[in-house]
Design a protein around this motif. Structure first.
Motif, PDB file in Angstrom:
ATOM      1  N   ALA A 170      43.021  32.079  39.238  1.00 28.17           N
ATOM      2  CA  ALA A 170      43.396  30.719  38.848  1.00 28.17           C
ATOM      3  C   ALA A 170      43.220  29.735  40.008  1.00 28.17           C
ATOM      4  O   ALA A 170      43.070  28.529  39.785  1.00 28.17           O
ATOM      5  CB  ALA A 170      44.848  30.695  38.369  1.00 28.17           C
ATOM      6  N   MET A 171      43.199  30.274  41.240  1.00 24.97           N
ATOM      7  CA  MET A 171      42.973  29.444  42.423  1.00 24.97           C
ATOM      8  C   MET A 171      41.530  29.540  42.925  1.00 24.97           C
ATOM      9  O   MET A 171      41.233  29.235  44.074  1.00 24.97           O
ATOM     10  CB  MET A 171      43.944  29.874  43.526  1.00 24.97           C
ATOM     11  CG  MET A 171      45.410  29.612  43.200  1.00 24.97           C
ATOM     12  SD  MET A 171      45.776  27.865  42.916  1.00 24.97           S
ATOM     13  CE  MET A 171      45.476  27.194  44.554  1.00 24.97           C
ATOM     14  N   ASP A 172      40.631  29.997  42.025  1.00 23.06           N
ATOM     15  CA  ASP A 172      39.194  30.049  42.298  1.00 23.06           C
ATOM     16  C   ASP A 172      38.811  31.085  43.361  1.00 23.06           C
ATOM     17  O   ASP A 172      37.803  30.923  44.075  1.00 23.06           O
ATOM     18  CB  ASP A 172      38.653  28.669  42.703  1.00 23.06           C
ATOM     19  CG  ASP A 172      38.863  27.630  41.621  1.00 23.06           C
ATOM     20  OD1 ASP A 172      38.857  28.001  40.431  1.00 23.06           O
ATOM     21  OD2 ASP A 172      39.044  26.447  41.963  1.00 23.06           O
ATOM     22  N   VAL A 173      39.578  32.167  43.441  1.00 23.36           N
ATOM     23  CA  VAL A 173      39.255  33.274  44.346  1.00 23.36           C
ATOM     24  C   VAL A 173      38.871  34.488  43.507  1.00 23.36           C
ATOM     25  O   VAL A 173      39.677  34.950  42.684  1.00 23.36           O
ATOM     26  CB  VAL A 173      40.449  33.632  45.246  1.00 23.36           C
ATOM     27  CG1 VAL A 173      40.149  34.878  46.077  1.00 23.36           C
ATOM     28  CG2 VAL A 173      40.807  32.463  46.151  1.00 23.36           C
ATOM     29  N   PRO A 174      37.663  35.034  43.661  1.00 25.86           N
ATOM     30  CA  PRO A 174      37.303  36.260  42.940  1.00 25.86           C
ATOM     31  C   PRO A 174      38.273  37.381  43.299  1.00 25.86           C
ATOM     32  O   PRO A 174      38.572  37.611  44.482  1.00 25.86           O
ATOM     33  CB  PRO A 174      35.883  36.573  43.440  1.00 25.86           C
ATOM     34  CG  PRO A 174      35.358  35.243  43.912  1.00 25.86           C
ATOM     35  CD  PRO A 174      36.538  34.530  44.482  1.00 25.86           C
ATOM     36  N   ALA A 175      38.783  38.068  42.295  1.00 27.18           N
ATOM     37  CA  ALA A 175      39.744  39.147  42.525  1.00 27.18           C
ATOM     38  C   ALA A 175      39.513  40.252  41.517  1.00 27.18           C
ATOM     39  O   ALA A 175      39.136  39.998  40.379  1.00 27.18           O
ATOM     40  CB  ALA A 175      41.183  38.618  42.429  1.00 27.18           C
ATOM     41  N   ARG A 176      39.749  41.484  41.950  1.00 26.24           N
ATOM     42  CA  ARG A 176      39.482  42.628  41.082  1.00 26.24           C
ATOM     43  C   ARG A 176      40.556  43.703  41.257  1.00 26.24           C
ATOM     44  O   ARG A 176      41.365  43.669  42.190  1.00 26.24           O
ATOM     45  CB  ARG A 176      38.095  43.197  41.368  1.00 26.24           C
ATOM     46  CG  ARG A 176      37.895  43.763  42.771  1.00 26.24           C
ATOM     47  CD  ARG A 176      36.440  44.100  43.017  1.00 26.24           C
ATOM     48  NE  ARG A 176      36.253  44.825  44.283  1.00 26.24           N
ATOM     49  CZ  ARG A 176      35.073  45.248  44.745  1.00 26.24           C
ATOM     50  NH1 ARG A 176      33.970  44.994  44.044  1.00 26.24           N
ATOM     51  NH2 ARG A 176      34.989  45.912  45.879  1.00 26.24           N
ATOM     52  N   TYR A 177      40.527  44.666  40.356  1.00 26.87           N
ATOM     53  CA  TYR A 177      41.532  45.727  40.257  1.00 26.87           C
ATOM     54  C   TYR A 177      40.948  47.014  40.824  1.00 26.87           C
ATOM     55  O   TYR A 177      39.782  47.347  40.573  1.00 26.87           O
ATOM     56  CB  TYR A 177      41.883  45.901  38.788  1.00 26.87           C
ATOM     57  CG  TYR A 177      42.959  46.891  38.423  1.00 26.87           C
ATOM     58  CD1 TYR A 177      44.256  46.464  38.145  1.00 26.87           C
ATOM     59  CD2 TYR A 177      42.667  48.237  38.286  1.00 26.87           C
ATOM     60  CE1 TYR A 177      45.244  47.356  37.742  1.00 26.87           C
ATOM     61  CE2 TYR A 177      43.650  49.142  37.898  1.00 26.87           C
ATOM     62  CZ  TYR A 177      44.934  48.696  37.629  1.00 26.87           C
ATOM     63  OH  TYR A 177      45.900  49.595  37.235  1.00 26.87           O
ATOM     64  N   VAL A 178      41.755  47.753  41.576  1.00 25.59           N
ATOM     65  CA  VAL A 178      41.309  49.029  42.145  1.00 25.59           C
ATOM     66  C   VAL A 178      42.345  50.101  41.848  1.00 25.59           C
ATOM     67  O   VAL A 178      43.532  49.942  42.166  1.00 25.59           O
ATOM     68  CB  VAL A 178      41.098  48.930  43.670  1.00 25.59           C
ATOM     69  CG1 VAL A 178      40.623  50.277  44.224  1.00 25.59           C
ATOM     70  CG2 VAL A 178      40.090  47.845  44.019  1.00 25.59           C
ATOM     71  N   ALA A 179      41.910  51.192  41.226  1.00 33.32           N
ATOM     72  CA  ALA A 179      42.732  52.388  41.082  1.00 33.32           C
ATOM     73  C   ALA A 179      42.451  53.283  42.277  1.00 33.32           C
ATOM     74  O   ALA A 179      41.293  53.413  42.708  1.00 33.32           O
ATOM     75  CB  ALA A 179      42.399  53.112  39.783  1.00 33.32           C
TER      76      ALA A 179
END
Length: 274
Positions: A170-179
């Protein structure tokens, strides 16, 4: 320093189904030893291995009704070299996803973090989620999204990760999930963290503060938990009768503590997950 990981699953399949496992460490991880075995009535079965664009290794098997045992163990010799983000990554990981609907938390994020950028934003989001969400096993559902976690203030590691991801996007930063496997984690289980693309590298965020980021071992990477489930199945039901996950560091005492004791992880430090 070597990291040693293990997962054991005992399943009871209620009918013929398509089984997909994501328990092996990510492709490219420097393993000194690795073994995945699936047993059915004493017979070892051979799954199909599929590797996705992020290096997640899936093991797929068509199996009939009955018991099935999964045994995985690996010894990791060093860190995984993580590829830099591509133009596709920085587009995909900015978009809202099923469990990280950044459009639904946009207003909250802009009010809470307006004016912050880069690592200052990362630190503020981590602190906000760590301080406003209570780790509450059994009180959240597998269908909960970041919106639910924001509203209830409770969840487990996947919920923390989803909220961090949604707020950053929402703050324009690419973010992803890691298991991942997490040496020193209490209670021990598969773990989930977030990664943010800031200043030209992926930085790991664990707002649960239950792991030491220096010891984490990547299993799967994706938009959210929907891309990274350790077990998926289609065509019939199954029962997970037993699950054991273990992860540890081998080395002298100070080396082990520095990479596995959550209290030895300086939360202000910038860490990349390898």
């Amino acid at each position: 320093m070597q990291r040693v990981v293990r997962a054991e699953l005992d399943l009871e399949l209620e009918g013929e189904l398509d089984l997909i496992l994501s328990v092996a460490v990510a492709a490219g991880t420097p393993v000194a030893h690795e073994r995945l075995q699936l047993f059915r009535d004493g017979e070892e079965l051979s799954p199909l291995t599929v590797t996705d664009a992020e290096g997640t290794r899936l093991h797929r098997l068509r199996a009939a009704a009955g018991p099935l045992q999964v045994r995985y163990d690996a010894r990791i010799d060093g860190p995984l070299t993580v590829a830099p983000a591509s133009p596709l990554d920085t587009a995909v990981y900015l978009r809202p996803s099923r469990y990280a609907p950044s459009d639904s938390v946009f207003a909250q994020a802009r009010r809470q973090f307006g004016g912050l950028r880069g690592t200052d934003l990362l630190a503020a989001v981590e602190s906000f989620v760590a301080e406003t969400v209570t780790y509450s096993p059994g009180l959240s559902l597998g269908t909960d999204s970041a919106v639910t976690t924001l509203a209830t203030g409770q969840g487990v590691c996947r919920d923390y990760a989803h909220l961090v991801i949604a707020l950053l996007r929402a703050m324009d930063v690419p973010a992803r999930y890691v298991a991942c496997y997490a040496p020193g984690l209490v209670p021990m289980d598969f773990h989930a963290v977030a990664e943010a693309w800031i200043d030209g590298r992926w930085l790991v965020v664990d707002a649960t503060r239950l792991s030491n980021r220096h010891g984490l071992v990547r299993i799967a990477t994706g938009r959210d938990a929907a891309d990274c489930a350790f077990l998926s199945y289609y065509g019939a039901n199954l029962a997970l009768q037993r699950l054991v996950v273990d992860a540890r560091i081998d080395g002298d005492g100070d080396v082990v503590a520095a990479a596995s004791d959550p209290l030895r992880d300086d939360r202000a430090a910038l860490v990349s997950l390898g």
